[in-house]
Design an enzyme around this catalytic site. Sequence first.
Site, PDB file in Angstrom:
ATOM      1  N   SER A 110       8.312  -5.219  -4.438  1.00 52.40           N
ATOM      2  CA  SER A 110       8.559  -3.598  -4.253  1.00 52.40           C
ATOM      3  C   SER A 110       8.016  -3.305  -2.654  1.00 52.40           C
ATOM      4  O   SER A 110       8.414  -4.394  -1.884  1.00 52.40           O
ATOM      5  CB  SER A 110       7.331  -2.844  -4.969  1.00 52.40           C
ATOM      6  N   ASN A 111       7.590  -2.305  -2.181  1.00 50.72           N
ATOM      7  CA  ASN A 111       7.202  -2.266  -0.984  1.00 50.72           C
ATOM      8  C   ASN A 111       6.235  -1.195  -0.475  1.00 50.72           C
ATOM      9  O   ASN A 111       5.745  -0.503  -1.564  1.00 50.72           O
ATOM     10  CB  ASN A 111       8.579  -1.742   0.037  1.00 50.72           C
ATOM     11  N   TYR A 112       5.652  -0.973   0.644  1.00 53.04           N
ATOM     12  CA  TYR A 112       4.400  -0.255   0.723  1.00 53.04           C
ATOM     13  C   TYR A 112       4.896   1.413   0.880  1.00 53.04           C
ATOM     14  O   TYR A 112       3.867   2.066   1.274  1.00 53.04           O
ATOM     15  CB  TYR A 112       3.926  -0.597   2.199  1.00 53.04           C
TER      16      TYR A 112
END
Length: 218
Positions: free
Chosen positions: A30-32
């Site tokens: 995923s990402n932030y």
Amino acid sequence: MANTRRKKMIPVLVTAGPTREKIDPVRFISNYSTGTFGYAIAREAFRRGHDVTLVSGPTHIEAPRGVRLLKIETAMEMRREVLKRAKPGTLVIMAAAVCDWAPMKMAAGKIKRKSSGLSIKLKENPDILKELGQSKKNILVGFALETENLEKNALEKLKKKHLDMVVANKLTKKSALFGSGATDVVIIDRFGRKAAYRGRTKQELAKIILDKASNFNI
Ligand code: C5P
């Protein structure tokens, strides 16, 4: 606001948050992204009287009042909901940080640790915004998060994906892109108009983006 007036206004579809791409039943890529920007836009659009659909990846943000919230996890799920719900004439604001890649296949069971390490083969996810741009039945606003050549890359995205407007922000050590802090953005539209905003909250920028988007039609 009376529902009849809301129905006469252009419907707005916003995407927000990250996607999660599953490696196995307990792990993902995923990402932030926190979803703050997309939720602020959805909230402001509803306040202005639009019928608002929010397609959101996992976030900790409370559902905005009055907004139709559809929760998804993967880019494929986001694509399905967006393509189903972006009826011709809808203003689509893609603020989601869609993962560009997903594991080639999800393991059925939890992957066991091995001393030889682990390689995960990734495949490219479909570009939802580009697909919408190809049919051009919607007003399209995209986001571009860049670490270098901000305006050049944002402009390329605007053209490649046939967008009406792109909201570009540069990831620097100081920037507060993820979360609710003050943000710097450059907004470029398909007529080449460019405007830079510094140190604005995402709520303020949501208003600016919706003001600018209201100048476009199909
Ligand atoms: O190409 P890049 O990922 O930087 O483009 C960002 C824009 O494209 C964002 O508006 C994002 O929501 C959208 N996007 C998409 N589908 C993808 C990747 C990005 O719709 N697979």
